[in-house]
Scaffold this motif. Structure first.
Motif, mmCIF file in Angstrom:
data_model
loop_
_atom_site.group_PDB
_atom_site.id
_atom_site.type_symbol
_atom_site.label_atom_id
_atom_site.label_comp_id
_atom_site.label_asym_id
_atom_site.label_seq_id
_atom_site.Cartn_x
_atom_site.Cartn_y
_atom_site.Cartn_z
ATOM 1 N N ALA A 54 0.813 -1.226 0.000
ATOM 2 C CA ALA A 54 0.000 0.000 0.000
ATOM 3 C C ALA A 54 0.840 1.267 0.000
ATOM 4 C CB ALA A 54 -0.968 -0.003 1.181
ATOM 5 N N ASN A 55 1.683 1.385 -1.036
ATOM 6 C CA ASN A 55 2.422 2.613 -1.263
ATOM 7 C C ASN A 55 2.155 3.090 -2.692
ATOM 8 O OD1 ASN A 55 4.175 3.363 1.175
ATOM 9 N ND2 ASN A 55 4.541 1.149 1.017
ATOM 10 N N ARG A 56 3.025 3.930 -3.231
ATOM 11 C CA ARG A 56 2.829 4.461 -4.585
ATOM 12 C C ARG A 56 4.035 4.147 -5.464
ATOM 13 N NH1 ARG A 56 -2.041 5.501 -5.770
ATOM 14 N NH2 ARG A 56 -1.473 7.181 -7.204
ATOM 15 N N ARG A 76 2.746 -5.545 -2.572
ATOM 16 C CA ARG A 76 1.290 -5.537 -2.699
ATOM 17 C C ARG A 76 0.730 -4.117 -2.745
ATOM 18 N NH1 ARG A 76 -2.950 -8.916 1.132
ATOM 19 N NH2 ARG A 76 -4.857 -7.945 0.375
ATOM 20 N N GLN A 77 -0.234 -3.900 -3.633
ATOM 21 C CA GLN A 77 -0.975 -2.653 -3.748
ATOM 22 C C GLN A 77 -0.050 -1.463 -4.009
ATOM 23 O OE1 GLN A 77 -3.902 -2.201 -0.610
ATOM 24 N NE2 GLN A 77 -4.534 -0.202 -1.351
ATOM 25 N N LEU A 100 7.038 -14.094 -2.494
ATOM 26 C CA LEU A 100 7.018 -12.895 -3.330
ATOM 27 C C LEU A 100 5.572 -12.505 -3.615
ATOM 28 C CD1 LEU A 100 8.416 -10.723 -5.011
ATOM 29 C CD2 LEU A 100 8.510 -12.348 -6.914
ATOM 30 N N VAL A 101 5.206 -11.294 -3.207
ATOM 31 C CA VAL A 101 3.832 -10.816 -3.364
ATOM 32 C C VAL A 101 3.822 -9.589 -4.271
ATOM 33 C CG1 VAL A 101 1.799 -9.930 -2.185
ATOM 34 C CG2 VAL A 101 3.190 -11.691 -1.090
ATOM 35 N N LEU A 102 3.167 -9.730 -5.421
ATOM 36 C CA LEU A 102 2.994 -8.632 -6.379
ATOM 37 C C LEU A 102 1.504 -8.364 -6.590
ATOM 38 C CD1 LEU A 102 5.771 -9.800 -8.833
ATOM 39 C CD2 LEU A 102 5.773 -7.607 -7.625
ATOM 40 N N ARG A 103 0.727 -8.725 -5.624
ATOM 41 C CA ARG A 103 -0.725 -8.594 -5.667
ATOM 42 C C ARG A 103 -1.150 -7.132 -5.814
ATOM 43 N NH1 ARG A 103 -4.512 -12.089 -2.838
ATOM 44 N NH2 ARG A 103 -6.481 -11.066 -2.378
ATOM 45 N N SER A 118 13.829 -21.347 -4.407
ATOM 46 C CA SER A 118 13.238 -21.868 -3.173
ATOM 47 C C SER A 118 11.866 -21.274 -2.893
ATOM 48 C CB SER A 118 14.172 -21.583 -1.993
ATOM 49 O OG SER A 118 15.465 -22.074 -2.225
ATOM 50 N N LEU A 119 11.231 -20.730 -3.900
ATOM 51 C CA LEU A 119 9.981 -20.003 -3.707
ATOM 52 C C LEU A 119 8.873 -20.921 -3.191
ATOM 53 C CD1 LEU A 119 9.401 -16.974 -4.175
ATOM 54 C CD2 LEU A 119 8.322 -17.604 -6.340
ATOM 55 N N LEU A 120 8.197 -20.472 -2.137
ATOM 56 C CA LEU A 120 7.101 -21.225 -1.541
ATOM 57 C C LEU A 120 5.749 -20.568 -1.790
ATOM 58 C CD1 LEU A 120 8.710 -22.030 1.936
ATOM 59 C CD2 LEU A 120 8.656 -23.491 -0.096
ATOM 60 N N VAL A 121 5.737 -19.219 -1.826
ATOM 61 C CA VAL A 121 4.502 -18.460 -2.006
ATOM 62 C C VAL A 121 4.705 -17.424 -3.105
ATOM 63 C CG1 VAL A 121 2.814 -16.931 -0.906
ATOM 64 C CG2 VAL A 121 3.910 -18.739 0.449
ATOM 65 N N PHE A 122 3.787 -17.423 -4.084
ATOM 66 C CA PHE A 122 3.849 -16.461 -5.189
ATOM 67 C C PHE A 122 2.443 -15.924 -5.418
ATOM 68 C CE2 PHE A 122 4.344 -15.846 -10.016
ATOM 69 C CZ PHE A 122 4.868 -14.569 -9.853
ATOM 70 N N ASP A 123 2.291 -14.599 -5.303
ATOM 71 C CA ASP A 123 0.964 -13.983 -5.380
ATOM 72 C C ASP A 123 0.963 -12.860 -6.409
ATOM 73 O OD1 ASP A 123 -1.478 -12.772 -5.017
ATOM 74 O OD2 ASP A 123 -1.359 -12.677 -2.838
#
Length: 336
Positions: A54-56, A76-77, A100-103, A118-123
Motif C-alpha cells: 500500500a504505497n505508490r 502488494r498494492q 514474493l507478493v505482487l498482488r 526456493s519459492l514457496l509463495v507467489f501472489d
C-alpha cells in the motif's frame, strides 16, 4: 478466500531483534507510508522480510537486489508494471527468496521468476494478467499460488507444481477444470467467479477445501472421489439436485445456497457436518429435513434456510431448534 501470509509481518520499521532504526532489524514493514520511492529509507543488509504494501511505488529500488538474506518480499498494492518488475529477473542475490507478493499492481503477464529456486509463495492476484504463460518457470518448490482477479482463460503450465497445497484462480475467465492431475498434494482449490460448467478434479483426492461459487454448474457430479473434502462451496450456480455427496464423510462445511434445489438429499451419512447453507433455493417444506441431515443432527451448529418457501412455515425457528439440539445459528439469528 485464502489470504497470503505476507500481511502478517512485524510492526512498522522494526525488527524482531531490534528497535526502530536498529541496523540489526531483520523485518522492515513500510505498509501504507505513501512512498513514491525508497530514497529516504535505509535497507539493512541483513533484512529477511521487507513489506512495501500500500504505497505508490512504480519502480523497484535496485538496493533490494543486494539483500541476500531476504526471505519475504511484498510489493502488494502499488503501481508496478511489467517493465518495472523486469529487474527482478537479474537479482541473483535474492535466489533464496521464499515469498514474493505482487498482488494488486498493474501487471499484464507473469514476471520472469526463474532465478528463485526456493519459492514457496507467489501472489500476482488483482492484476491484469491474461495468461498463465511463464508460470512454468516458477520453481517446483512452490506451495501456494495466487492468481485471482485477473483475465486468465485457461489452466496451464502448472504440471510441475507437485508440492503445491493452495491454488487460487478465482475471478478469472476459466471455462474448464484441467491440467490438475499432477497436483497430488493440493489441499485448497479456489475457482469461484469463473465460467465453469462441469466439475473435473482430474483424479485428485487430497483436496480439503474447494470453491466453485458463482460458476455455471448445473450438476454436482464429480466430487464423489474427494473423500478428504472438509469444506465445499457451491453457491450461486444452477444446481437442481444434491447428489454425489454421501462419500464425503469428512465434510464440515457445505454451502449450496443460491441454487435451484427443491429438496435436501444425499447428506444423511455426513456425521461431521457443522455448517449447512441452503438459503435462497426452492425448498418447499421442513418435512424430511430431520431425516435428510440425520447423521449430523447432533453436530450441526449453523443452518441457513432463509429465502426458501419452507422458511415461511409457522414456528419455523422453533421446529429447527427441536430437530437440531445443538444449533447455534439459524439464518442470521444466534442462540447461546
Amino acid at each position: 478466500m485464502a489470504e497470503e501470509s505476507s500481511s502478517e509481518v512485524e510492526s512498522s520499521s522494526a525488527g524482531r531483534d531490534g528497535e526502530e532504526g536498529d541496523p540489526s532489524a531483520t523485518v522492515l514493514d513500510l505498509t501504507s507510508c505513501q512512498l513514491h520511492d525508497l530514497d529516504s529509507v535505509e535497507l539493512p543488509a541483513n533484512l529477511t522480510e521487507l513489506d512495501l504494501t500500500a504505497n505508490r511505488l512504480s519502480s523497484l529500488d535496485p538496493r533490494i537486489g543486494h539483500l541476500s538474506h531476504l526471505k519475504k518480499l511484498s510489493f502488494r498494492q502499488n503501481l508496478i508494471t511489467d517493465d518495472a518488475v523486469l529487474p527482478l529477473s537479474s537479482w541473483n542475490a535474492l535466489s533464496d527468496l521464499e515469498e514474493l507478493v505482487l498482488r494488486d499492481n498493474q501487471l499484464r503477464k507473469i514476471p520472469d521468476m526463474k532465478i528463485f529456486k526456493s519459492l514457496l509463495v507467489f501472489d500476482v492476484s488483482f492484476n491484469e494478467i491474461n495468461s498463465l504463460h511463464g508460470v512454468s518457470a516458477v520453481s517446483n518448490t512452490l506451495k501456494e499460488l495466487y492468481v485471482s482477479k485477473n483475465e486468465v482463460p485457461k489452466i496451464e503450465e502448472i504440471d510441475h507444481f507437485i508440492h503445491l497445497q493452495i491454488l487460487e484462480l478465482g475471478s478469472n475467465k476459466l471455462r474448464v477444470m484441467e491440467n490438475l492431475q499432477n497436483l497430488t498434494n493440493l489441499q485448497e482449490l479456489w475457482l469461484g467467479r469463473n465460467r465453469i460448467k462441469v466439475v473435473n478434479l482430474c483424479g485428485l483426492k487430497s483436496i480439503k477445501k474447494l470453491s466453485l461459487q458463482s460458476n455455471r454448474l448445473t450438476s454436482m457430479a464429480g466430487f464423489e472421489g474427494c473423500v478428504a473434502l472438509e469444506e465445499l462451496y457451491l453457491s450461486h450456480n444452477g444446481i437442481a439436485k444434491m447428489e454425489g455427496l454421501s462419500s464425503l464423510v469428512n465434510l464440515r462445511v457445505l454451502d449450496v445456497s443460491s441454487n435451484k434445489l427443491t429438496s435436501v438429499d444425499d447428506i444423511q451419512n455426513l456425521t461431521k457436518l457443522e455448517d449447512l447453507w441452503l438459503n435462497d433455493n426452492q425448498i418447499e417444506s421442513l418435512e424430511g429435513i430431520a431425516g435428510a441431515v440425520a447423521g449430523s443432527k447432533e453436530k450441526l451448529t449453523t443452518l441457513y434456510l432463509e429465502n426458501n418457501p419452507c422458511a415461511k412455515t409457522p414456528n419455523y425457528t422453533a421446529t429447527l431448534r427441536e430437530i437440531f439440539p445443538n444449533i447455534q445459528q439459524i439464518d442470521s439469528e444466534m442462540f447461546s
